[in-house]
Each structure stands twice: as structure tokens, then as C-alpha cells.
Write a protein that holds these residues in place. Structure first.
Motif, PDB file in Angstrom:
ATOM      1  N   GLY A   1      -2.372   0.962  -9.822  1.00 46.57           N
ATOM      2  CA  GLY A   1      -2.474   1.645  -7.899  1.00 46.57           C
ATOM      3  C   GLY A   1      -3.583   0.974  -7.266  1.00 46.57           C
ATOM      4  N   HIS A   2      -4.426   1.472  -7.971  1.00 44.47           N
ATOM      5  CA  HIS A   2      -5.737   1.888  -7.763  1.00 44.47           C
ATOM      6  C   HIS A   2      -6.658  -0.212  -7.711  1.00 44.47           C
ATOM      7  CE1 HIS A   2      -9.638   2.353  -6.350  1.00 44.47           C
ATOM      8  NE2 HIS A   2     -10.454   1.622  -7.891  1.00 44.47           N
ATOM      9  N   ASP A   3      -5.841  -1.018  -8.589  1.00 36.97           N
ATOM     10  CA  ASP A   3      -6.451  -2.119  -8.661  1.00 36.97           C
ATOM     11  C   ASP A   3      -5.849  -2.754  -7.920  1.00 36.97           C
ATOM     12  OD1 ASP A   3      -8.642  -1.177 -10.593  1.00 36.97           O
ATOM     13  OD2 ASP A   3      -7.109  -1.746 -12.359  1.00 36.97           O
TER      14      ASP A   3
ATOM     15  N   LEU B   1       0.720  -1.379  -0.164  1.00 37.73           N
ATOM     16  CA  LEU B   1       0.157   0.055  -0.305  1.00 37.73           C
ATOM     17  C   LEU B   1       1.164   0.632   0.091  1.00 37.73           C
ATOM     18  CD1 LEU B   1      -2.790  -0.758   2.324  1.00 37.73           C
ATOM     19  CD2 LEU B   1      -2.654  -0.938  -0.185  1.00 37.73           C
ATOM     20  N   ILE B   2       2.133   0.891   0.616  1.00 39.13           N
ATOM     21  CA  ILE B   2       2.792   2.340   0.287  1.00 39.13           C
ATOM     22  C   ILE B   2       3.472   2.367  -0.690  1.00 39.13           C
ATOM     23  CG2 ILE B   2       4.464   2.754   1.379  1.00 39.13           C
ATOM     24  CD1 ILE B   2       4.578   2.363   4.178  1.00 39.13           C
ATOM     25  N   ALA B   3       3.925   1.435  -1.337  1.00 39.89           N
ATOM     26  CA  ALA B   3       4.382   1.355  -2.732  1.00 39.89           C
ATOM     27  C   ALA B   3       3.276   2.111  -3.504  1.00 39.89           C
ATOM     28  CB  ALA B   3       5.126   0.160  -3.530  1.00 39.89           C
ATOM     29  N   ILE B   4       2.161   2.047  -2.997  1.00 43.66           N
ATOM     30  CA  ILE B   4       0.953   2.794  -3.996  1.00 43.66           C
ATOM     31  C   ILE B   4       0.827   3.799  -3.751  1.00 43.66           C
ATOM     32  CG2 ILE B   4      -1.034   2.568  -4.898  1.00 43.66           C
ATOM     33  CD1 ILE B   4      -1.141  -0.490  -4.346  1.00 43.66           C
ATOM     34  N   MET B   5       1.118   4.541  -2.535  1.00 38.03           N
ATOM     35  CA  MET B   5       0.831   5.523  -2.024  1.00 38.03           C
ATOM     36  C   MET B   5       1.637   6.628  -3.030  1.00 38.03           C
ATOM     37  SD  MET B   5      -0.789   5.549   1.209  1.00 38.03           S
ATOM     38  CE  MET B   5       0.356   6.520   2.484  1.00 38.03           C
TER      39      MET B   5
ATOM     40  N   ALA C   1      -4.409  -1.999  -4.779  1.00 39.92           N
ATOM     41  CA  ALA C   1      -5.026  -2.106  -3.767  1.00 39.92           C
ATOM     42  C   ALA C   1      -6.525  -2.398  -3.604  1.00 39.92           C
ATOM     43  CB  ALA C   1      -5.323   0.032  -3.900  1.00 39.92           C
ATOM     44  N   HIS C   2      -7.906  -2.590  -4.370  1.00 40.58           N
ATOM     45  CA  HIS C   2      -8.548  -2.923  -4.226  1.00 40.58           C
ATOM     46  C   HIS C   2      -8.442  -4.290  -4.207  1.00 40.58           C
ATOM     47  CE1 HIS C   2     -12.801  -3.563  -4.959  1.00 40.58           C
ATOM     48  NE2 HIS C   2     -12.103  -4.715  -5.605  1.00 40.58           N
ATOM     49  N   ASN C   3      -7.357  -5.507  -4.851  1.00 39.64           N
ATOM     50  CA  ASN C   3      -6.690  -6.384  -4.731  1.00 39.64           C
ATOM     51  C   ASN C   3      -6.393  -6.800  -3.602  1.00 39.64           C
ATOM     52  OD1 ASN C   3      -8.532  -7.096  -7.916  1.00 39.64           O
ATOM     53  ND2 ASN C   3      -6.185  -7.436  -8.250  1.00 39.64           N
ATOM     54  N   LEU C   4      -5.995  -6.437  -2.840  1.00 37.04           N
ATOM     55  CA  LEU C   4      -5.077  -6.462  -1.529  1.00 37.04           C
ATOM     56  C   LEU C   4      -6.261  -6.564  -0.856  1.00 37.04           C
ATOM     57  CD1 LEU C   4      -2.151  -5.222  -0.228  1.00 37.04           C
ATOM     58  CD2 LEU C   4      -4.108  -4.929   1.125  1.00 37.04           C
ATOM     59  N   LEU C   5      -6.845  -5.290  -0.507  1.00 34.33           N
ATOM     60  CA  LEU C   5      -8.412  -5.438   0.193  1.00 34.33           C
ATOM     61  C   LEU C   5      -9.129  -7.028   0.183  1.00 34.33           C
ATOM     62  CD1 LEU C   5      -8.610  -3.670   2.566  1.00 34.33           C
ATOM     63  CD2 LEU C   5     -10.435  -2.927   1.352  1.00 34.33           C
ATOM     64  N   ALA C   6      -9.350  -6.740  -1.191  1.00 38.10           N
ATOM     65  CA  ALA C   6      -9.750  -8.123  -1.002  1.00 38.10           C
ATOM     66  C   ALA C   6      -9.402  -9.287  -0.913  1.00 38.10           C
ATOM     67  CB  ALA C   6     -10.799  -8.080  -3.117  1.00 38.10           C
ATOM     68  N   ASN C   7      -7.742  -9.751  -1.405  1.00 39.51           N
ATOM     69  CA  ASN C   7      -7.352 -10.645  -0.072  1.00 39.51           C
ATOM     70  C   ASN C   7      -7.252 -10.531   1.860  1.00 39.51           C
ATOM     71  OD1 ASN C   7      -6.595 -11.885  -2.988  1.00 39.51           O
ATOM     72  ND2 ASN C   7      -4.709 -10.650  -2.786  1.00 39.51           N
ATOM     73  N   HIS C   8      -7.249  -9.536   1.801  1.00 34.68           N
ATOM     74  CA  HIS C   8      -7.090  -9.380   3.482  1.00 34.68           C
ATOM     75  C   HIS C   8      -8.717  -9.564   3.606  1.00 34.68           C
ATOM     76  CE1 HIS C   8      -5.466  -7.777   7.053  1.00 34.68           C
ATOM     77  NE2 HIS C   8      -7.233  -6.904   6.795  1.00 34.68           N
ATOM     78  N   LEU C   9      -9.727  -9.224   3.500  1.00 35.44           N
ATOM     79  CA  LEU C   9     -11.307  -9.884   3.724  1.00 35.44           C
ATOM     80  C   LEU C   9     -10.985 -10.690   3.737  1.00 35.44           C
ATOM     81  CD1 LEU C   9     -13.524  -7.224   1.961  1.00 35.44           C
ATOM     82  CD2 LEU C   9     -13.233  -7.397   3.896  1.00 35.44           C
ATOM     83  N   HIS C  10     -10.780 -11.214   2.495  1.00 38.21           N
ATOM     84  CA  HIS C  10     -11.296 -12.985   2.580  1.00 38.21           C
ATOM     85  C   HIS C  10      -9.816 -14.083   2.994  1.00 38.21           C
ATOM     86  CE1 HIS C  10     -11.151 -17.330   0.397  1.00 38.21           C
ATOM     87  NE2 HIS C  10      -9.500 -17.636   0.551  1.00 38.21           N
ATOM     88  N   HIS C  11      -9.607 -13.326   4.149  1.00 38.76           N
ATOM     89  CA  HIS C  11      -7.985 -14.141   5.213  1.00 38.76           C
ATOM     90  C   HIS C  11      -9.667 -13.713   6.362  1.00 38.76           C
ATOM     91  CE1 HIS C  11      -4.622 -15.465   3.702  1.00 38.76           C
ATOM     92  NE2 HIS C  11      -4.283 -13.665   2.379  1.00 38.76           N
TER      93      HIS C  11
END
Length: 141
Positions: free
Chosen positions: A78-80, A66-70, A82-92
């Protein structure tokens, strides 16, 4: 500002700040003539971001992404990312909720099935006798 001031504003410890610097999540500050770290408003903002990510139980690797995206706002993906990272985090998180729900049911069953007639604790014996396959807690990576 000095490290103690930064820690107070971010409501974290100075050790946490040093750890994030070593991990590369927080940029190392300039040092004054007397070798004190000198932090800026940008350090505070980044530290608050990191602390909020940790409150959301994001891993250091996730935060690094996320910092690299920022830090690269012109990156089209970047937006995609971040969105994918959050989707994966929600899955966990969903997996952990399922695991914790199973654990809760197992603990309630242990508590309800404890009918020790002698002086020994039935709960302790039940835990000892549990098959390994019933132990369900995994750590989040």
C-alpha cells in the motif's frame, strides 16, 4: 447527519456528495425511516479526504486507488502504491507546468506582436492564422 449538514461541513454541494456516492468513492449511507440519508463521522472524514485530493487535482481513478489503500491498511504494498501514484501525479503536474509555461509565452508573443493599423484586431487574426502544431494545451487525464 443529513446530506445538507455533511455538505456544509465539507464545504461542497449535495450534488457533489451524490456524485461521489455514485462513483463509489463515498460509501452509501444508511437511510432513516423517512428515507433520509444518514451520514456518519466516517462519511465526513472520507468526503474531506476526497475533497482534499480534488484540491490536489487528483483524478477520480487516483482517489479510488488511494481509498483502496486506506481501506486495506494491512496490504504490504500500500505505501509503495501510494508513493508511486503520487510520483506519477507529480510527473503529470510537471508536464502541465511545462505546457502552461509554453502557453504563457505564446500569449505574451501574441500580445506583443499585435500592431494592427486598421480597425481589425491583430490578436484575433494571429490566433486564426496560428498553425495547429503551435496549439499546445492538453487535458490532464
Amino acid at each position: 447527519m443529513k446530506i445538507g449538514e455533511l455538505a456544509k461541513l465539507a464545504k461542497c454541494s449535495t450534488e457533489t456528495i451524490r456524485f461521489y456516492e455514485k462513483r463509489g468513492l463515498l460509501t452509501r449511507p444508511d437511510r432513516s425511516e423517512n428515507n433520509y440519508r444518514h451520514y456518519t463521522k466516517q462519511h465526513l472524514n472520507r468526503l474531506l479526504f476526497i475533497c482534499n485530493c480534488r484540491i490536489l487535482e487528483m483524478s477520480h481513478d487516483e482517489i479510488q486507488i488511494l481509498i483502496a489503500i486506506m481501506d486495506n491498511p494491512d496490504n504490504q504494498g500500500g505505501h509503495d502504491n501510494a508513493h508511486n501514484l503520487l510520483a506519477n501525479h507529480l510527473h503529470h503536474i510537471d508536464e502541465r507546468i511545462e505546457e502552461l509555461t509554453k502557453l504563457r509565452k505564446q500569449l505574451i508573443k501574441l500580445q506583443q506582436n499585435c500592431h494592427s493599423a486598421d480597425q481589425s484586431c491583430g490578436i484575433l487574426q494571429e490566433i486564426t492564422d496560428m498553425p495547429i502544431t503551435n496549439k499546445i494545451i492538453k487535458s490532464h487525464v
